[in-house]
Design an enzyme around this catalytic site. Structure first.
Site, PDB file in Angstrom:
ATOM      1  N   HIS A   1       8.941   2.277   5.894  1.00  0.00           N
ATOM      2  CA  HIS A   1       9.749   2.111   4.698  1.00  0.00           C
ATOM      3  C   HIS A   1      10.169   3.486   4.217  1.00  0.00           C
ATOM      4  O   HIS A   1       9.397   4.432   4.303  1.00  0.00           O
ATOM      5  CB  HIS A   1       8.929   1.389   3.612  1.00  0.00           C
ATOM      6  CG  HIS A   1       9.765   0.845   2.502  1.00  0.00           C
ATOM      7  ND1 HIS A   1      10.158   1.620   1.435  1.00  0.00           N
ATOM      8  CD2 HIS A   1      10.290  -0.380   2.307  1.00  0.00           C
ATOM      9  CE1 HIS A   1      10.888   0.871   0.620  1.00  0.00           C
ATOM     10  NE2 HIS A   1      10.993  -0.343   1.125  1.00  0.00           N
TER      11      HIS A   1
ATOM     12  N   ASP B   1       8.582  -7.426   4.213  1.00  0.00           N
ATOM     13  CA  ASP B   1       9.177  -8.361   5.166  1.00  0.00           C
ATOM     14  C   ASP B   1       8.148  -8.907   6.165  1.00  0.00           C
ATOM     15  O   ASP B   1       8.229 -10.051   6.586  1.00  0.00           O
ATOM     16  CB  ASP B   1      10.315  -7.674   5.939  1.00  0.00           C
ATOM     17  CG  ASP B   1      11.527  -7.421   5.054  1.00  0.00           C
ATOM     18  OD1 ASP B   1      11.915  -8.345   4.320  1.00  0.00           O
ATOM     19  OD2 ASP B   1      12.075  -6.303   5.095  1.00  0.00           O
TER      20      ASP B   1
END
Lengths: 376, 376
Positions: free
Chosen positions: A261, A313
């Site tokens: 990320h 996710d």
């Protein structure tokens, strides 16, 4: 005659605007240490206590609603779920090969003409409510199936989940789904929210800005990761094969979906919470926890080998899967929740607006002369 | 286990990214001194010598085409003007109240599903060709009128102008129209081109990126200025009333359309050239030059009072008007040309891509605790 305005100094910044603070915000903040706040509330506070509508109200308005405010907001949202038939006509015309996010973007764009809400706030409630209906149907309707419409019962999360699955789901499963929606709602200047702000800075309307946000979500570097994560988990299939899969993927330089990320380097707090919900869902259902063990095995190996933690996710995907939601709807769900964050960014941008119009460094040739085609 | 990646230093930049160099580009450069280059060629060189297709080729590929390259490019563009009937169906479904730019955005978005071009370059030619047809028809088709289709004759500018007006226009009028198209083609990181780059940075496809560019063009701070300028000129009507109109507008703090630019502070080179074309068009037609004198009077007063020069939109508008183009099509024409610049930016972004994901400074409260609704 007045003097021409002074030319501002130029400032060269890192590629991708990484670490570049382009605006002040009061909406929320994610931090590399693994913290995330919405309007000052740590995400854990909200996950433990709040419902979808009150969190959406918070994101949009800056404070938790009193009961009358919450009732009014929820009721406006519910009644805005009334999608004009022409919108489904447009969606249906795209045909069965349409990518769900393309279908969603096109139909939301069409709402800009079809929807007759005049006031900005009413337009925004209208987009938010209709997005949920369109997101749930953007895979069905292009294939020629009839849309699943809201039945007017329950809250936003319950209604969306019923349209997504065609079933009524309650209890812990619904509670966990609602948490995942909360987590997808807002994440400061991610690529789609920044796109929305750039478009808002031209003073384009919320439909235009939302269409542009959906355009950004089409890109595999922004949307689609929850779908990719689920496909990968299904491909691995067995917890015993997690380590082997990761090792082989790293060797072949294949991306392991659901890891890494731009902001979170140590852990994604939303993933940590979702991992807990996944385990609890399986436990309460009395089901085999194979999928949990599989996720955990891949996570452990990725941490060991790359030091990369899983992101939202990665753990949203198996929750959606257990709920019986078709994989192509995972990113549309992201959109159905993120649109509330987009509208908050739209409003914040417009409130103290300055057109977003950066500079570039020109590094090409200069002073070339035109050469007629016969002499090229 | 590897160490987590280092957190980059934060850098606070001016609002609106004004003066902030976010990327390197080889496509073009506008400068505050009134210069504009496309791929190293001063705009005047191209305006005096080049056609639309060879300039589009230049913008996209970085060099002027040899004859065979130009023929191939022009032919690909022409054959890509074949719009699928479903796209017109989508456009027609929006109804007569649809804003032309909304209709154009929605239909281009739909092409992302309807168009079956698989290769990136073929997708881009397809978008560029179809945009011209859709731009020319985005005001007609939603009202239920039949589309004006390309007749396969002539070049891009000629074909577009015929679809826009329903008439065949040649000679100096066509030449001037083609110049205006050249000027709308590219203008470094304006809000729509930057939007396209943000969306491209997610690796979304060109249809998604173009839809987002059109979303930005919906905003009155970016698109619409040529339409506003024409409405204003028609409202003033008489050169003798130019000074009075400006004085009154400034007193009432009403914006005078077509003046001021984020980049050009002294003059907009495109406006200077268009002003000359406007005069020459009138002269060759043997028409009264009232509209020219009106433009000139307003320009003189704005320079005197505010030191602001007219921009491209201001002098493009009366040229479009003389050509008999309906005012709501002026911004769609901008889009039909700018899409070539958008595709050049798309390609440049993707070639050395890094996801565009800025930071924001969080200035809201922190560490709030959830309070149950009955105690709010």
């Amino acid at each position: 005659m007045k003097a021409a305005a002074a030319v501002p100094d130029k400032l060269r910044v890192p590629s991708g605007l990484a670490g570049v603070e382009v605006a002040e915000t009061r909406i929320g903040k994610s931090d590399s240490d693994g913290s995330l706040v919405y309007r000052g509330y740590p995400i854990r506070e909200l996950a433990d206590n709040a419902g979808f509508e009150e969190t959406a109200y918070l994101i949009l308005n800056g404070s938790l609603p009193a009961r009358a405010q919450l009732l009014e907001f929820s009721s406006a949202l519910k009644s805005s779920m009334d999608v004009p038939p022409k919108a489904f006509e447009v969606m249906g015309a795209l045909g069965g090969g349409a990518h769900p996010i393309d279908a969603l973007r096109t139909t939301v764009s069409a709402l800009g003409s079809l929807d007759r809400e005049g006031v900005a706030a009413a337009q925004q409630r209208s987009i938010e409510g209709k997005m949920a209906v369109l997101a749930a149907n953007c895979h069905r309707v292009p294939r020629g199936e009839r849309p699943f419409l809201p039945d007017g019962k329950g809250g936003f999360a319950s209604s969306l989940l019923r349209m997504l699955t065609g079933k009524s789901i309650e209890g812990y499963d619904l509670w966990a789904f609602e948490r995942v929606l909360l987590f997808y709602m807002e994440h400061d200047l991610n690529a789609s929210s920044f796109t929305v702000r750039v478009v808002a800075s031209t003073l384009a309307d919320p439909y235009a800005a939302t269409s542009a946000g959906l355009a950004a979500l089409k890109g595999p570097l922004h949307g689609g990761a929850n779908e990719d994560a689920m496909k990968m988990l299904l491909e691995i299939g067995d917890p015993e094969k997690g380590k082997e899969y990761v090792d082989s993927a790293l060797e072949r330089k294949v991306k392991v979906a659901g890891f890494g990320h731009r902001v979170y380097k140590k852990f994604d707090p939303r993933a940590v919470l979702c991992k807990g919900y996944l385990r609890e869902m399986l436990k309460r259902r009395g089901e085999d926890d194979k999928i949990y063990r599989l996720c955990d095995a891949v996570e452990a190996e990725m941490m060991e080998r790359k030091g990369l933690p899983p992101n939202l996710d990665y753990y949203a995907a198996p929750i959606f899967y257990l709920l019986g939601i078709e994989i192509p709807l995972y990113t549309p769900i992201f959109a159905a929740s993120r649109v509330f964050g987009w509208m908050a960014h739209y409003n914040e941008q417009v409130a103290e607006n300055k057109l977003i119009r950066p500079d570039a460094v020109y590094v090409g040739p200069t002073d070339l002369r035109y050469v007629p085609i016969e002499r090229r």
